[in-house]
Design a protein around this motif. Structure first.
Motif, PDB file in Angstrom:
ATOM      1  N   GLY A 203       0.819  -1.194   0.000  1.00 48.40           N
ATOM      2  CA  GLY A 203       0.000   0.000   0.000  1.00 48.40           C
ATOM      3  C   GLY A 203       0.857   1.250   0.000  1.00 48.40           C
ATOM      4  O   GLY A 203       2.063   1.205  -0.263  1.00 48.40           O
ATOM      5  N   PHE A 204       0.235   2.380   0.320  1.00 48.86           N
ATOM      6  CA  PHE A 204       0.984   3.632   0.315  1.00 48.86           C
ATOM      7  C   PHE A 204       0.391   4.592   1.338  1.00 48.86           C
ATOM      8  O   PHE A 204      -0.775   4.495   1.727  1.00 48.86           O
ATOM      9  N   ALA A 205       1.232   5.513   1.778  1.00 47.39           N
ATOM     10  CA  ALA A 205       0.815   6.525   2.747  1.00 47.39           C
ATOM     11  C   ALA A 205       0.054   7.642   2.047  1.00 47.39           C
ATOM     12  O   ALA A 205       0.117   7.795   0.817  1.00 47.39           O
ATOM     13  N   SER A 206      -0.656   8.436   2.818  1.00 46.68           N
ATOM     14  CA  SER A 206      -1.378   9.569   2.244  1.00 46.68           C
ATOM     15  C   SER A 206      -0.392  10.580   1.675  1.00 46.68           C
ATOM     16  O   SER A 206       0.747  10.705   2.144  1.00 46.68           O
ATOM     17  N   GLY A 207      -0.834  11.283   0.654  1.00 49.35           N
ATOM     18  CA  GLY A 207      -0.011  12.324   0.057  1.00 49.35           C
ATOM     19  C   GLY A 207       0.668  11.930  -1.235  1.00 49.35           C
ATOM     20  O   GLY A 207       1.241  12.789  -1.916  1.00 49.35           O
TER      21      GLY A 207
END
Length: 392
Positions: free
Chosen positions: A194-198
């Motif tokens: 997954g990935f972090a916000s932004g």
């Protein structure tokens, strides 16, 4: 004219698990166009959300472009009643609903990534057996026009707030490459954890598209409907140009080029000249250098006829991407037939093809209509005759 770029959709397959007969018929039908030219096939499966959602599970299913006039949550009964009253009962031959036609499902076949991989492989195998050196692309659409769009409208609507006309209805879900994504823990091919916000949406699209192309052994993608530029088909629809938007657009195309390396990036333009793409939409000039080919859009239902030649000249003047001229016969997702329903524009496209062949590196057209049938011999032959008379 050194290249022919043919689009096909899964509607041509009577059986998605046995695609070879339809592919054989497709290549037979377009044999005279293929002979002696570089051949590109755009396999237009969906809106591209299957690409954006790809996480490695080949058994996962997804919706595909199996509809006529799909318009998200618009009620089919209401649309079809309006169509009946205005078109069938009233005799109206308008842009829409006439061109779009009634809302309906054309296939109940189910698809998953394994089935789709089999279709890709069959296209490769049949072409190879015929000695055709094929460039095989997947289609990536910025909006939700042709079927359900899980990534844009369900997983990440925060980067797809804009809307566009879909068969006469404004539906939301146009991906903005300049906006940041919310955090997501799902596995994606380019982001297994997954990935972090932004994360900029454009960065995600570039990395994910490259991973998908690599995983399925494709040669690249065609970015449809002015992907990267919001405000479809008319400068009046474009959002205000700001330094931040222009920088974000430039970042997206640079990320695509970096992620794709030698693989192909085709881009379908706005229908308008390059100078207007820069001034009205904020397209940075260097972004064109990221493209291998530009499809100069001239679809009759949308194009301003007076813009076709200026647009063609402007794209040829870039002296970078190959210039593919968009011809119009029928549409894989709407029921109109251009040689019958807009004869004037249909003939004008052929006139441009004959008189400005020196600006054109190739042509591109939809190889099947909304019912999965191939372009009839009559309009196909008269168009090929135009190409031959132009010495191309």
């Amino acid at each position: 004219m050194s290249e022919v770029c043919l689009w096909l959709t899964p509607k041509i397959f009577d059986d998605l698990r046995d695609p070879r007969p339809a592919i054989e018929a497709f290549l037979d039908h377009y044999g005279e166009w293929i002979d002696g030219r570089a051949v590109t096939i755009v396999f237009a499966t969906s809106n591209g959300d299957h690409l954006l959602c790809w996480g490695g599970d080949r058994t996962a299913g997804f919706d595909w472009a199996r509809y006529n006039c799909f318009a998200a949550d618009v009620a089919p009964r209401a649309h079809n009643l309006d169509w009946l009253r205005r078109v069938r009962d009233g005799g109206e031959r308008s842009f829409n609903p006439y061109s779009a036609g009634p809302m309906m499902i054309l296939s109940e076949q189910q698809i998953d990534y394994d089935v789709l991989a089999g279709c890709y492989a069959a296209v490769r195998d049949v072409a190879r057996a015929r000695g055709i050196e094929l460039t095989l692309l997947e289609y990536l659409e910025p909006g939700p026009e042709f079927c359900r769009s899980d990534f844009k409208t369900h997983r990440h609507p925060e980067v797809a707030v804009a809307g566009a006309d879909s068969g006469g209805h404004i539906v939301p879900g146009i991906l903005d490459v300049t906006l940041p994504l919310a955090a997501d823990e799902r596995a994606y091919a380019a982001y297994p954890r997954g990935f972090a916000s932004g994360l900029p949406a454009g960065d995600f699209v570039a990395a994910q598209a490259a991973a998908y192309v690599n995983d399925f052994g494709l040669d690249g993608v065609l970015l449809g409907n002015q992907f990267g530029l919001l405000g479809f088909w008319d400068p009046a629809h474009a959002p205000p140009v700001t330094p931040e938007r222009t920088a974000g657009i430039g970042r997206f195309f640079a990320a695509m080029r970096a992620a794709f390396g030698p693989r192909q990036i085709y881009w379908m333009d706005t229908y308008w000249r390059a100078d207007l793409e820069r001034s009205a939409w904020g397209m940075p000039p260097q972004a064109y250098a990221a493209m291998d080919a530009i499809l100069v859009s001239a679809f009759a239902v949308l194009v301003e006829r007076t813009e076709i030649v200026p647009n063609l000249r402007s794209k040829a003047a870039l002296r970078g991407p190959r210039v593919l001229f968009g011809l119009d016969f029928a549409d894989p997702w709407y029921w109109y037939r251009t040689w019958l329903d807009d004869r004037r524009t249909y003939l004008y496209q052929r006139k441009v093809l004959a008189e400005h062949a020196d600006l054109i590196d190739g042509v591109s057209f939809f190889g099947n209509d909304t019912f999965g049938h191939l372009v009839p011999d009559g309009p196909l032959t008269e168009t090929l005759d135009t190409v031959r008379k132009a010495g191309r």
